[in-house]
Design a protein around this motif. Structure first.
Motif, PDB file in Angstrom:
ATOM      1  N   GLY A 172      44.067  36.710  34.436  1.00 44.03           N
ATOM      2  CA  GLY A 172      44.483  36.304  33.099  1.00 44.03           C
ATOM      3  C   GLY A 172      43.384  35.667  32.270  1.00 44.03           C
ATOM      4  N   GLY A 173      42.154  35.690  32.774  1.00 47.34           N
ATOM      5  CA  GLY A 173      41.028  35.107  32.044  1.00 47.34           C
ATOM      6  C   GLY A 173      40.525  36.033  30.949  1.00 47.34           C
ATOM      7  N   ASP A 174      39.445  35.643  30.333  1.00 43.65           N
ATOM      8  CA  ASP A 174      38.862  36.399  29.225  1.00 43.65           C
ATOM      9  C   ASP A 174      37.709  37.275  29.717  1.00 43.65           C
ATOM     10  OD1 ASP A 174      40.531  35.182  27.314  1.00 43.65           O
ATOM     11  OD2 ASP A 174      39.175  33.469  27.163  1.00 43.65           O
ATOM     12  N   GLY A 175      37.468  38.370  29.016  1.00 42.53           N
ATOM     13  CA  GLY A 175      36.306  39.208  29.266  1.00 42.53           C
ATOM     14  C   GLY A 175      36.335  39.916  30.605  1.00 42.53           C
ATOM     15  N   GLU A 176      35.142  40.216  31.108  1.00 40.85           N
ATOM     16  CA  GLU A 176      34.986  40.988  32.339  1.00 40.85           C
ATOM     17  C   GLU A 176      34.126  40.215  33.335  1.00 40.85           C
ATOM     18  OE1 GLU A 176      34.317  45.566  32.739  1.00 40.85           O
ATOM     19  OE2 GLU A 176      32.365  44.622  32.457  1.00 40.85           O
ATOM     20  N   VAL A 177      34.607  40.110  34.561  1.00 34.15           N
ATOM     21  CA  VAL A 177      33.896  39.444  35.645  1.00 34.15           C
ATOM     22  C   VAL A 177      33.412  40.522  36.616  1.00 34.15           C
ATOM     23  CG1 VAL A 177      34.096  37.787  37.545  1.00 34.15           C
ATOM     24  CG2 VAL A 177      35.289  37.359  35.396  1.00 34.15           C
ATOM     25  N   ILE A 178      32.187  40.386  37.101  1.00 33.32           N
ATOM     26  CA  ILE A 178      31.613  41.368  38.016  1.00 33.32           C
ATOM     27  C   ILE A 178      31.607  40.777  39.423  1.00 33.32           C
ATOM     28  CG2 ILE A 178      29.596  42.789  38.528  1.00 33.32           C
ATOM     29  CD1 ILE A 178      28.836  42.223  35.484  1.00 33.32           C
ATOM     30  N   PHE A 179      32.239  41.476  40.355  1.00 30.80           N
ATOM     31  CA  PHE A 179      32.308  41.070  41.754  1.00 30.80           C
ATOM     32  C   PHE A 179      31.369  41.943  42.574  1.00 30.80           C
ATOM     33  CE2 PHE A 179      36.239  39.586  40.033  1.00 30.80           C
ATOM     34  CZ  PHE A 179      36.715  38.584  40.848  1.00 30.80           C
ATOM     35  N   HIS A 180      30.507  41.314  43.366  1.00 29.90           N
ATOM     36  CA  HIS A 180      29.676  42.015  44.345  1.00 29.90           C
ATOM     37  C   HIS A 180      30.263  41.625  45.704  1.00 29.90           C
ATOM     38  CE1 HIS A 180      26.560  43.050  41.379  1.00 29.90           C
ATOM     39  NE2 HIS A 180      26.893  41.891  40.839  1.00 29.90           N
ATOM     40  N   ASP A 181      31.070  42.503  46.276  1.00 35.01           N
ATOM     41  CA  ASP A 181      31.835  42.186  47.489  1.00 35.01           C
ATOM     42  C   ASP A 181      30.984  42.318  48.740  1.00 35.01           C
ATOM     43  OD1 ASP A 181      34.160  41.721  46.000  1.00 35.01           O
ATOM     44  OD2 ASP A 181      34.644  43.850  45.990  1.00 35.01           O
ATOM     45  N   TRP A 182      30.653  41.180  49.354  1.00 34.31           N
ATOM     46  CA  TRP A 182      29.870  41.160  50.584  1.00 34.31           C
ATOM     47  C   TRP A 182      30.772  41.325  51.802  1.00 34.31           C
ATOM     48  CZ3 TRP A 182      26.841  36.222  48.906  1.00 34.31           C
ATOM     49  CH2 TRP A 182      25.913  36.574  47.922  1.00 34.31           C
ATOM     50  N   LEU A 183      31.992  40.763  51.729  1.00 37.61           N
ATOM     51  CA  LEU A 183      32.925  40.815  52.845  1.00 37.61           C
ATOM     52  C   LEU A 183      34.330  40.993  52.286  1.00 37.61           C
ATOM     53  CD1 LEU A 183      33.050  40.282  55.998  1.00 37.61           C
ATOM     54  CD2 LEU A 183      33.689  37.955  55.395  1.00 37.61           C
ATOM     55  N   LEU A 184      35.059  41.958  52.813  1.00 37.97           N
ATOM     56  CA  LEU A 184      36.430  42.208  52.389  1.00 37.97           C
ATOM     57  C   LEU A 184      37.394  41.837  53.511  1.00 37.97           C
ATOM     58  CD1 LEU A 184      35.850  45.638  50.640  1.00 37.97           C
ATOM     59  CD2 LEU A 184      36.180  43.420  49.547  1.00 37.97           C
ATOM     60  N   ALA A 185      38.681  41.834  53.214  1.00 37.92           N
ATOM     61  CA  ALA A 185      39.697  41.407  54.182  1.00 37.92           C
ATOM     62  C   ALA A 185      39.603  42.179  55.495  1.00 37.92           C
ATOM     63  CB  ALA A 185      41.083  41.550  53.571  1.00 37.92           C
ATOM     64  N   ASP A 186      39.417  43.468  55.449  1.00 43.53           N
ATOM     65  CA  ASP A 186      39.320  44.261  56.675  1.00 43.53           C
ATOM     66  C   ASP A 186      38.120  43.843  57.524  1.00 43.53           C
ATOM     67  OD1 ASP A 186      41.562  45.658  55.917  1.00 43.53           O
ATOM     68  OD2 ASP A 186      40.473  47.450  55.262  1.00 43.53           O
ATOM     69  N   ASP A 187      37.032  43.451  56.878  1.00 37.30           N
ATOM     70  CA  ASP A 187      35.836  43.004  57.600  1.00 37.30           C
ATOM     71  C   ASP A 187      36.066  41.654  58.286  1.00 37.30           C
ATOM     72  OD1 ASP A 187      34.372  45.205  56.530  1.00 37.30           O
ATOM     73  OD2 ASP A 187      33.981  44.041  54.707  1.00 37.30           O
ATOM     74  N   ALA A 188      36.907  40.809  57.697  1.00 39.57           N
ATOM     75  CA  ALA A 188      37.115  39.445  58.184  1.00 39.57           C
ATOM     76  C   ALA A 188      38.112  39.366  59.346  1.00 39.57           C
ATOM     77  CB  ALA A 188      37.584  38.551  57.037  1.00 39.57           C
ATOM     78  N   LYS A 189      38.778  40.439  59.626  1.00 40.94           N
ATOM     79  CA  LYS A 189      39.717  40.511  60.768  1.00 40.94           C
ATOM     80  C   LYS A 189      40.731  39.365  60.774  1.00 40.94           C
ATOM     81  CE  LYS A 189      36.178  42.762  63.542  1.00 40.94           C
ATOM     82  NZ  LYS A 189      36.278  44.070  63.243  1.00 40.94           N
ATOM     83  N   GLY A 190      41.343  39.141  59.611  1.00 38.56           N
ATOM     84  CA  GLY A 190      42.396  38.142  59.507  1.00 38.56           C
ATOM     85  C   GLY A 190      41.928  36.714  59.294  1.00 38.56           C
ATOM     86  N   HIS A 191      40.624  36.488  59.150  1.00 34.79           N
ATOM     87  CA  HIS A 191      40.113  35.130  58.983  1.00 34.79           C
ATOM     88  C   HIS A 191      39.727  34.821  57.541  1.00 34.79           C
ATOM     89  CE1 HIS A 191      40.124  34.389  63.265  1.00 34.79           C
ATOM     90  NE2 HIS A 191      39.605  35.589  63.424  1.00 34.79           N
ATOM     91  N   GLY A 192      39.948  35.716  56.645  1.00 31.13           N
ATOM     92  CA  GLY A 192      39.624  35.508  55.246  1.00 31.13           C
ATOM     93  C   GLY A 192      39.967  36.755  54.452  1.00 31.13           C
ATOM     94  N   ARG A 193      39.839  36.654  53.139  1.00 29.71           N
ATOM     95  CA  ARG A 193      40.182  37.796  52.300  1.00 29.71           C
ATOM     96  C   ARG A 193      39.007  38.332  51.513  1.00 29.71           C
ATOM     97  NH1 ARG A 193      44.141  37.406  48.176  1.00 29.71           N
ATOM     98  NH2 ARG A 193      43.374  35.330  47.751  1.00 29.71           N
ATOM     99  N   LEU A 194      38.063  37.452  51.165  1.00 27.18           N
ATOM    100  CA  LEU A 194      37.028  37.876  50.237  1.00 27.18           C
ATOM    101  C   LEU A 194      35.827  36.944  50.314  1.00 27.18           C
ATOM    102  CD1 LEU A 194      36.479  39.814  47.781  1.00 27.18           C
ATOM    103  CD2 LEU A 194      37.424  38.022  46.343  1.00 27.18           C
TER     104      LEU A 194
END
Length: 69
Positions: A18-40
């Motif tokens: 719900g914020g303004d403009g565009e935010v750029i995410f460079h995803d180093w680790l995703l939920a599948d990579d974290a094996k249930g210990h984190g999301r992002l």
């Protein structure tokens, strides 16, 4: 785990949470990579005038390391 720079995806999110403009995410680790210990785990670029809208986290936390701005 080794992640090479050419394996890091980039996502552009308009009006993030719900914020303004565009935010750029460079995803180093995703939920599948974290094996249930984190999301992002990502580097975010929030250009001048952009923002991430208010949101809450339950049973998890969010950490920021601000490089500039």
């Amino acid at each position: 785990m080794i992640r090479r720079s050419d394996e890091i995806g980039e996502r552009r999110v308009k009006n993030a949470r719900g914020g303004d403009g565009e935010v750029i995410f460079h995803d180093w680790l995703l939920a599948d990579d974290a094996k249930g210990h984190g999301r992002l785990f990502s580097k975010l670029v929030v250009p001048s005038g952009a923002s991430i809208g208010y949101h809450e986290h339950s049973s998890e936390f969010e950490t920021f390391y601000i490089i500039s701005g």
